[in-house]
Write an enzyme that holds these catalytic residues in place. Structure first.
Site, PDB file in Angstrom:
ATOM      1  N   GLU A   1     -47.959 119.296  46.215  1.00 26.05           N
ATOM      2  CA  GLU A   1     -46.453 119.185  45.434  1.00 26.05           C
ATOM      3  C   GLU A   1     -46.595 119.863  44.346  1.00 26.05           C
ATOM      4  OE1 GLU A   1     -44.275 118.357  47.323  1.00 26.05           O
ATOM      5  OE2 GLU A   1     -45.558 117.393  49.096  1.00 26.05           O
TER       6      GLU A   1
ATOM      7  N   HIS B   1     -45.602 123.514  44.926  1.00 24.29           N
ATOM      8  CA  HIS B   1     -44.188 123.611  44.978  1.00 24.29           C
ATOM      9  C   HIS B   1     -43.542 124.025  43.714  1.00 24.29           C
ATOM     10  CE1 HIS B   1     -43.702 123.529  49.268  1.00 24.29           C
ATOM     11  NE2 HIS B   1     -44.229 122.297  49.444  1.00 24.29           N
TER      12      HIS B   1
END
Lengths: 475, 185
Positions: A146, A149
């Site tokens: 994450e 990202h």
């Protein structure tokens, strides 16, 4: 790392322009059909405005809309120290300018997502199921993905491109339905034909219909292609950040084996998650129309990484598994010939928390009150419960709901004890042990004390009042 | 006239380009500094955790006075270290002492069940990780910065304004790399 971000941005811009051209073209064709000969420009403007408005909405409140739509609740370091630590570790490893906010989603499904328009105000949300099933290394792998990202600016991209896709779908939908309801020999089409004199108008109308049917499909394919590539890229970043590919690999394996779907997720936000949250719905679709690469392939790539945890190693593992010369990472990122060894696993083989502990965490986030009855039963009182006492369902004992003593009482006690005027804070709560504890603030909000709580006061997030925490040992 | 304008335009473009390069170098140098301070923050955090840890463990580990003493000593040495070299060595000695302690803890189920200790253990594990990750981030920043100071054409600017290459953070002491030996005698 910087080259990676720059390259990402360039590629995003190209895709973005392509989708924009599609949108404008669609607007032109529709405009030209309805109001020839000058309607095309008007159509383009309308299409542009629709996109702009949607973009502004998603830019200003996209993150909170997304977090709300899945029912994510913010966690404090106090309630889940480990999750917080893991996020902070990744924040340090990725050199993010600010700590992302941490959220928990109350769902048994295993999933996680990142959101936020800039690295300065990002957020990472994980499900309760994930917390209960993952050990520290696996959790770290998921959080690193994450974080990848966030550093690769994927969130920004997914939001804007997603909005554009939405605009294209909405516009062509409206157009096609409008045609349907106005009938094959619709008055508008008919009159336009009359005005501009036959064939030219008819050709434009046919082109508009074809475009309205094809544009959403093309936009979707563009969007999915980039979104899949970004998953690989985030995996590569995760490996580099954690220096431990096995953590993410076994996390993905657990995610692949779980059968629970995450409810309340719609197609628009699906690409934000670590694994496709619409597993069952998407199972039949082919590779081309999926937002995520097949999870088994991602695991195989991660497991075949050897000799280091840099981008170079990920790329060669990727090529070995996919068997194609496809580039997932730019050359500039691979050139930096650095030796980043893989680290040994952390000494914690078992999952970090049992299901019951995680349930408690979810309840704590939602303002439940924990009450230990004398018979040993742990009662969980929802925040809506208003009565001053609660009866134990097992032994029938009537227990008081713990509340922070109000200012007046504390003041009297304080003056008696010290002979001096009491200072802030006004409320006092005396701890009874060192486990999970919670009490009601004067305003009715439940405040939580975790086993890790070590401070001597706590501020109510609702009314801002400060409550002093007295330790049992001090008293 | 036209030639003059072209010349001026060219000069402006070059100046803007040079300023951009200079600012880029400054930004990278600041990133390196920032990453370095991040390491310091984490080391300090570890120093703060240790007295708590020793205090909690003391009651349970009566026969491990030496292990605990080793941690306390390493901590005070690390806090008193002056030069960077000394500091690096003292810190890695401290890391060694802590990982040895963590192994010994396995023999004390009572201690491992203590809520307070569990919370401390998580904090310590995480701090160790954060130290490692901040080092990694520092080295990343140093590499990007050094590449820029050494590669053409930014090396000209770097030379003119005295941007010196930074040093990587290396763990010299082998004690930190190898896992500590457990003595069962």
């Amino acid at each position: 790392m910087w080259e990676l971000i720059a390259q990402n941005r360039r590629r995003s811009w190209w895709l973005f322009l392509a989708m924009g051209a599609l949108l404008i073209g669609l607007g032109y064709a529709i405009g030209a059909t309805y109001a020839p000969p000058n309607g095309g420009v008007g159509g383009m403007i309308v299409a542009g405005i629709v996109w702009l408005v949607l973009s502004l909405i998603s830019y200003s409140s996209g993150a909170s809309i997304m977090l709300n739509s899945v029912g994510a609740k913010e966690v404090t370091p106090d309630i889940h120290p480990q999750l917080f630590n893991v996020v902070e570790e990744m924040k340090i490893a990725a050199a993010l300018p600010k700590m992302p906010k941490v959220y928990v989603i109350d769902s048994p499904a295993l999933n996680a997502f990142a959101t936020g328009m800039k690295p300065e105000n990002s957020a990472i949300a994980v499900t309760a199921g994930l917390l209960s099933r993952m050990n520290r290394d696996e959790l770290q792998g998921v959080v690193a993905h994450e974080t990848g990202h966030i550093t690769n600016r994927d969130v920004q991209f997914v939001t804007f491109a997603g909005v554009m896709l939405g605009a294209i779908v909405i516009i062509s939908e409206i157009f096609l339905r409008g045609l349907w309801y106005s009938g094959g020999s619709g008055r508008r089409l008919g009159s336009s034909r009359g005005k501009s004199g036959g064939q030219g108008g008819a050709i434009i109308a046919v082109a508009a219909v074809v475009l309205a049917i094809l544009a959403p499909i093309m936009a979707r394919l563009l969007y999915f292609a980039i979104s899949r590539r970004r998953e690989y890229l985030a995996d590569a970043t995760a490996v580099r950040l954690t220096r431990y590919p096995e953590g993410l690999a076994s996390a993905l394996e657990k995610i692949a084996n779980s059968t629970e779907d995450l409810p309340k997720v719609n197609k628009a936000i699906a690409p934000m998650f670590i694994a496709n949250p619409l597993k069952r719905a998407g199972a039949k679709l082919s590779d081309l129309t999926s937002t995520h690469p097949p999870i088994s392939q991602r695991i195989r790539i991660l497991r075949s990484i050897a000799g280091g945890s840099g981008y170079l190693e990920y790329q060669s593992a990727f090529n070995a598994v996919r068997g194609k010369g496809e580039r997932i990472l730019p050359n500039s990122a691979l050139d930096q010939n650095e030796a980043v060894p893989i680290r040994p696993p952390a000494a914690e083989p078992k999952p970090s928390g049992q299901r019951r502990d995680v349930n408690d965490i979810v309840r704590a986030v939602n303002g439940f009150l924990f009450l230990n009855c004398a018979c040993g039963l742990k009662m969980k009182v929802p925040p809506e419960y208003q009565k001053p006492t609660v009866t134990c369902p097992r032994c029938g004992t009537v227990n008081q709901i713990p509340t922070a003593e109000l200012a007046a009482v504390a003041a009297v006690l304080e003056t008696q004890r010290a002979g001096a005027a009491p200072e802030q804070p006004g409320q006092v709560y005396r701890r009874r042990g060192s486990g999970w504890e919670s009490f009601r603030c004067g305003c009715g909000r439940t405040l939580q004390l975790s086993p890790a709580f070590a401070g001597d006061q706590i501020t109510c997030s609702n009314c801002g009042r400060v409550t002093a925490i007295e330790d049992t040992k001090d008293a | 006239m036209l030639g003059f304008l072209v010349l001026v335009g060219l000069i402006v473009v070059i100046v803007v380009w040079l300023v951009g390069m200079y600012n880029g170098l400054v930004g990278l140098r600041n990133a390196v500094k920032n990453a370095w301070s991040q390491i310091d923050v984490q080391l300090k955090r570890r120093h703060d955790l240790i007295p708590n840890l020793v205090e909690t463990a003391k009651g349970y580990m009566k026969h491990e006075r030496e292990t605990l003493q080793a941690i306390t000593d390493a901590r005070s040495r690390a806090m008193g270290a002056g030069t960077v070299g000394e500091k690096a060595q003292a810190e890695s000695a401290l890391s060694g002492a802590i990982s040895k302690f963590m192994l010994v803890v396995e023999n004390y189920p009572d201690l491992k069940a203590n809520q307070n200790f569990l919370a401390l253990q998580e904090e310590l594990t995480s701090t160790e990780n954060k130290i490692a990750f901040s080092r990694q981030a520092y080295n990343d920043a140093v590499m990007t910065y050094n590449n820029k100071t050494q590669m053409f054409p930014s090396n000209i600017i770097a030379g003119m304004f005295n941007f010196q290459a930074s040093e990587f953070f290396q763990v010299e002491d082998a004690a930190e790399r190898k896992t500590p030996k457990v003595d069962f005698s």
